[in-house]
Enzyme design. Structure first.
Site, PDB file in Angstrom:
ATOM      1  N   ALA A 149       7.123  -7.207  12.773  1.00  0.00           N
ATOM      2  CA  ALA A 149       6.503  -5.891  12.874  1.00  0.00           C
ATOM      3  C   ALA A 149       7.003  -4.940  11.794  1.00  0.00           C
ATOM      4  O   ALA A 149       6.243  -4.106  11.287  1.00  0.00           O
ATOM      5  CB  ALA A 149       6.793  -5.293  14.253  1.00  0.00           C
ATOM      6  N   GLU A 150       8.269  -5.068  11.439  1.00  0.00           N
ATOM      7  CA  GLU A 150       8.856  -4.140  10.476  1.00  0.00           C
ATOM      8  C   GLU A 150       8.514  -4.478   9.030  1.00  0.00           C
ATOM      9  O   GLU A 150       8.135  -3.603   8.256  1.00  0.00           O
ATOM     10  CB  GLU A 150      10.383  -4.110  10.649  1.00  0.00           C
ATOM     11  CG  GLU A 150      10.851  -3.463  11.940  1.00  0.00           C
ATOM     12  CD  GLU A 150      10.631  -1.952  11.954  1.00  0.00           C
ATOM     13  OE1 GLU A 150      10.557  -1.347  10.869  1.00  0.00           O
ATOM     14  OE2 GLU A 150      10.527  -1.386  13.057  1.00  0.00           O
TER      15      GLU A 150
END
Length: 251
Positions: free
Chosen positions: A133-134
């Site tokens: 996600a990052e």
């Protein structure tokens, strides 16, 4: 000895468009390849999600820094210094990514994530979901807010977690896992709240007694949950169903 340094650059959206660009004007562009040296944006005015900064050193000693992908050639050396992203991958409200089917990454940094998950009490699937996600597993990622590396650690957080080099993959993962472990302790093992705190800060989660009413944080939490479930199924599948090559990326 005399040297000279000059910089060149242009908005990456002005670069020649690659084949089959995705997204709509104003949307973030996305690519799963690592590292990404050029943008996938094709039209002027599009916001650029990813790019890179290069150092070009010539035979005469002059040095140029540019965000335009240069070609190495006789009498010049090209070094990619770092890549950058505008924001975390799962934070874009208008993301064109299908998070329920985007390819998972089960191979990169497998031993590090496994060890860190054990050492800091964070499920490996949750840890990999946060990394995905990052930064989408880009160890060189640098956001415009200063978040660094695979887990997009802010400098202060990296320092608090004992990370000396946030662009060192192992240090970054262990620092991020340590921080996640602390958040999980704070929120009594609730991964949803830990993810919200990772994005918005633990103070915001405590203040609102749950996921803060920030649009970015809410879409982030939802996408992390989706990825966490998918990584959990892929990582913890029964041994009998995993054949040769099962450790590769899956759909």
């Amino acid at each position: 000895m005399q040297t000279s340094v000059r910089t060149t650059g242009r908005a990456l959206a002005d670069a020649p468009p690659p084949a089959a660009p995705r997204g709509k004007p104003g949307d973030w562009a996305y690519s799963e390849s690592r590292p990404v040296a050029t943008t996938a944006s094709a039209r002027p005015g599009d916001r650029v999600l990813r790019g890179a900064v290069y150092r070009v050193k010539r035979a005469d000693g002059s040095v140029e820094y540019t965000n335009i992908p240069p070609a190495s050639g006789k009498g010049r050396a090209v070094t990619m210094l770092f890549t950058y992203i505008a924001t975390c991958m799962a934070c874009d409200l208008h993301s064109p990514i299908h998070w329920n089917s985007v390819r998972l990454n089960l191979e990169d940094y497998a031993s590090v994530t496994r060890r860190a998950s054990v050492d800091y009490g964070v499920d490996e699937a949750f840890l990999r979901a946060i990394i995905h996600a990052e930064s989408a597993f880009n160890p060189h990622a640098l956001s415009i807010k200063g978040a660094q590396g695979l887990m997009q650690l802010m400098p202060a957080t990296a320092s608090d977690m004992g990370v000396l080099d946030a662009f060192n993959a192992e240090q970054n993962i262990r620092g991020g896992a340590r921080y996640l472990g602390q958040l999980l302790q704070t929120f009594k093992g609730d991964e949803r709240l830990a993810a919200a705190a990772y994005n918005a800060g633990p103070g915001a989660v405590e203040r609102y007694k749950g996921v803060p009413p920030y649009a970015e944080t809410r879409v982030y939490v939802a996408r992390v949950e989706e990825l966490r479930q998918r990584y959990g199924k892929a990582l913890h599948r029964p041994l009998a169903s995993s054949g040769a090559g099962s450790g590769s990326a899956v759909q």
